[in-house]
Design a protein around this motif. Sequence first.
Motif, PDB file in Angstrom:
ATOM      1  N   ARG A  20       0.839  -1.188   0.000  1.00 58.67           N
ATOM      2  CA  ARG A  20       0.000   0.000   0.000  1.00 58.67           C
ATOM      3  C   ARG A  20       0.881   1.248   0.000  1.00 58.67           C
ATOM      4  O   ARG A  20       1.950   1.274   0.602  1.00 58.67           O
ATOM      5  CB  ARG A  20      -0.927   0.030   1.243  1.00 58.67           C
ATOM      6  N   HIS A  21       0.396   2.294  -0.676  1.00 60.36           N
ATOM      7  CA  HIS A  21       1.134   3.556  -0.703  1.00 60.36           C
ATOM      8  C   HIS A  21       1.164   4.137   0.708  1.00 60.36           C
ATOM      9  O   HIS A  21       0.121   4.177   1.390  1.00 60.36           O
ATOM     10  CB  HIS A  21       0.461   4.532  -1.667  1.00 60.36           C
ATOM     11  N   PRO A  22       2.318   4.609   1.187  1.00 58.12           N
ATOM     12  CA  PRO A  22       2.421   5.047   2.585  1.00 58.12           C
ATOM     13  C   PRO A  22       1.554   6.246   2.948  1.00 58.12           C
ATOM     14  O   PRO A  22       1.117   6.368   4.100  1.00 58.12           O
ATOM     15  CB  PRO A  22       3.918   5.378   2.733  1.00 58.12           C
ATOM     16  N   ARG A  23       1.289   7.126   2.009  1.00 52.43           N
ATOM     17  CA  ARG A  23       0.459   8.288   2.312  1.00 52.43           C
ATOM     18  C   ARG A  23      -1.012   8.032   2.040  1.00 52.43           C
ATOM     19  O   ARG A  23      -1.874   8.338   2.884  1.00 52.43           O
ATOM     20  CB  ARG A  23       0.925   9.507   1.495  1.00 52.43           C
ATOM     21  N   PHE A  24      -1.333   7.481   0.897  1.00 51.58           N
ATOM     22  CA  PHE A  24      -2.733   7.360   0.485  1.00 51.58           C
ATOM     23  C   PHE A  24      -3.381   6.033   0.900  1.00 51.58           C
ATOM     24  O   PHE A  24      -4.598   5.873   0.743  1.00 51.58           O
ATOM     25  CB  PHE A  24      -2.846   7.550  -1.030  1.00 51.58           C
ATOM     26  N   LYS A  25      -2.566   5.096   1.391  1.00 53.54           N
ATOM     27  CA  LYS A  25      -3.067   3.814   1.913  1.00 53.54           C
ATOM     28  C   LYS A  25      -3.887   3.042   0.871  1.00 53.54           C
ATOM     29  O   LYS A  25      -4.843   2.344   1.211  1.00 53.54           O
ATOM     30  CB  LYS A  25      -3.924   4.037   3.180  1.00 53.54           C
ATOM     31  N   ARG A  26      -3.499   3.184  -0.380  1.00 56.97           N
ATOM     32  CA  ARG A  26      -4.175   2.480  -1.466  1.00 56.97           C
ATOM     33  C   ARG A  26      -3.189   1.565  -2.171  1.00 56.97           C
ATOM     34  O   ARG A  26      -1.974   1.821  -2.157  1.00 56.97           O
ATOM     35  CB  ARG A  26      -4.754   3.481  -2.484  1.00 56.97           C
ATOM     36  N   PRO A  27      -3.663   0.496  -2.807  1.00 52.66           N
ATOM     37  CA  PRO A  27      -2.749  -0.327  -3.604  1.00 52.66           C
ATOM     38  C   PRO A  27      -2.053   0.538  -4.649  1.00 52.66           C
ATOM     39  O   PRO A  27      -2.646   1.475  -5.201  1.00 52.66           O
ATOM     40  CB  PRO A  27      -3.686  -1.349  -4.258  1.00 52.66           C
ATOM     41  N   TYR A  28      -0.818   0.224  -4.947  1.00 56.36           N
ATOM     42  CA  TYR A  28      -0.084   1.005  -5.949  1.00 56.36           C
ATOM     43  C   TYR A  28      -0.768   0.944  -7.312  1.00 56.36           C
ATOM     44  O   TYR A  28      -0.655   1.884  -8.113  1.00 56.36           O
ATOM     45  CB  TYR A  28       1.358   0.505  -6.054  1.00 56.36           C
ATOM     46  N   THR A  29      -1.484  -0.126  -7.563  1.00 56.61           N
ATOM     47  CA  THR A  29      -2.197  -0.249  -8.837  1.00 56.61           C
ATOM     48  C   THR A  29      -3.374   0.710  -8.928  1.00 56.61           C
ATOM     49  O   THR A  29      -3.966   0.863  -9.998  1.00 56.61           O
ATOM     50  CB  THR A  29      -2.689  -1.695  -9.024  1.00 56.61           C
ATOM     51  N   GLU A  30      -3.730   1.361  -7.824  1.00 59.94           N
ATOM     52  CA  GLU A  30      -4.779   2.381  -7.839  1.00 59.94           C
ATOM     53  C   GLU A  30      -4.190   3.788  -7.771  1.00 59.94           C
ATOM     54  O   GLU A  30      -4.921   4.766  -7.617  1.00 59.94           O
ATOM     55  CB  GLU A  30      -5.738   2.176  -6.662  1.00 59.94           C
ATOM     56  N   MET A  31      -2.865   3.881  -7.921  1.00 57.55           N
ATOM     57  CA  MET A  31      -2.210   5.180  -7.850  1.00 57.55           C
ATOM     58  C   MET A  31      -1.919   5.760  -9.228  1.00 57.55           C
ATOM     59  O   MET A  31      -1.137   6.697  -9.377  1.00 57.55           O
ATOM     60  CB  MET A  31      -0.906   5.066  -7.045  1.00 57.55           C
ATOM     61  N   ALA A  32      -2.539   5.189 -10.255  1.00 60.62           N
ATOM     62  CA  ALA A  32      -2.435   5.765 -11.604  1.00 60.62           C
ATOM     63  C   ALA A  32      -3.278   7.036 -11.657  1.00 60.62           C
ATOM     64  O   ALA A  32      -4.287   7.169 -10.957  1.00 60.62           O
ATOM     65  CB  ALA A  32      -2.923   4.761 -12.640  1.00 60.62           C
ATOM     66  N   TYR A  33      -2.874   7.963 -12.511  1.00 60.74           N
ATOM     67  CA  TYR A  33      -3.585   9.233 -12.620  1.00 60.74           C
ATOM     68  C   TYR A  33      -4.797   9.081 -13.533  1.00 60.74           C
ATOM     69  O   TYR A  33      -4.678   8.653 -14.686  1.00 60.74           O
ATOM     70  CB  TYR A  33      -2.651  10.313 -13.185  1.00 60.74           C
ATOM     71  N   GLN A  34      -5.960   9.440 -13.016  1.00 64.80           N
ATOM     72  CA  GLN A  34      -7.194   9.313 -13.781  1.00 64.80           C
ATOM     73  C   GLN A  34      -7.151  10.079 -15.113  1.00 64.80           C
ATOM     74  O   GLN A  34      -7.557   9.538 -16.150  1.00 64.80           O
ATOM     75  CB  GLN A  34      -8.394   9.777 -12.945  1.00 64.80           C
ATOM     76  N   PRO A  35      -6.643  11.331 -15.153  1.00 69.34           N
ATOM     77  CA  PRO A  35      -6.587  12.023 -16.446  1.00 69.34           C
ATOM     78  C   PRO A  35      -5.725  11.294 -17.474  1.00 69.34           C
ATOM     79  O   PRO A  35      -6.040  11.301 -18.669  1.00 69.34           O
ATOM     80  CB  PRO A  35      -5.996  13.392 -16.078  1.00 69.34           C
ATOM     81  N   MET A  36      -4.651  10.661 -17.033  1.00 65.53           N
ATOM     82  CA  MET A  36      -3.783   9.954 -17.973  1.00 65.53           C
ATOM     83  C   MET A  36      -4.418   8.639 -18.433  1.00 65.53           C
ATOM     84  O   MET A  36      -4.226   8.218 -19.583  1.00 65.53           O
ATOM     85  CB  MET A  36      -2.415   9.705 -17.344  1.00 65.53           C
TER      86      MET A  36
END
Length: 337
Positions: free
Chosen positions: A152-168
């Motif tokens: 999980r991302h240390p700040r956002f507490k989400r899987p890294y696979t959910e850390m993609a940018y929505q606009p991109m």
Amino acid sequence: MRNLLKLPLMYLIAITVLFTTPTQAADPLPSWKDGKTKASIITFVKAVTDKQSADFVAPAERIATFDNDGTLWTEQPMYTQLSFALDRITQMAPQHPDWASKQPFKAVLDKDMKTLAASGEKGLLELVVASHSGMSTESFEAIVLDWFSQARHPRFKRPYTEMAYQPMLELLAFLRANEFKTYIVSGGGVEFMRPITESVYGVPPEQVVGSSIKTQYEVQDGKPTLVRLGEIGFINDKTGKPVAINDHIGRRPIAAFGNSDGDQQMLEWTAAGDGARLMMLVFHDDKDREYAYGPAGGQPESSSGHFSQELMDKAKKNNWNVISMKNDWKKVFPDKK
């Protein structure tokens, strides 16, 4: 009306469509704010896909290349692959007691990020080689997928696979809908990215170009196997990116997207081609929704994703589009699943 009811259904549908006021087409980039940056994308795509346009480009030549870290997903507080490497070193430490007194491994085990950073690129490469080699390609893929399922991302507490940018993600889909072939061209490890790029970005593994570790063919227990060796094969960064594009893709892109000095040569190579071109850089200036770093524009310095003032000046001089995360994006990440 009675005569109309006797008409076949297909004709009734045609009449309905003919006399109905057409609705406005759906926005292909809903997470992008209206403005110059968004308009540049839409104008470019329209120009290269319109057969009546002087800038028309045949579908086979519609190549778009994207850096990954900091361009398609977050690279702070450190590159995702570095987080993976640090976790692997910690997990492997019981089998390597010498690491307790050997740098840069000791810094990892002591969680001494200052000493780790001081080890520089040489130290980081040593960690990558130790944590990524000595196994088959299939075993490494399984390890990567297992890590992504748990980390999980240390700040956002989400899987890294959910850390993609929505606009991109929307941009990738928009380009593919217009018969572009989208490639990831990243300094990250190619076999670290490939297991997840199709599910996260819709980019299949054969369209991922990255840094690589040397691999050797062996027959183990009667089975042909590719074994990952303890040696770097190719670093796909800076001047290496155009070389890798030529080697792996064989066509010069007509659109290229990056976010750091490491992407400059890829954008230069793209811009040097004939016809319409689109070069874009993501600038991280939104500390509230993601991060702010540069040092361009007076933003703080960062070891991950260095965007120099020299690159910013070059972008402005050459009319490359600089995407302001703060001003050009309505949202940064997809909604939580």
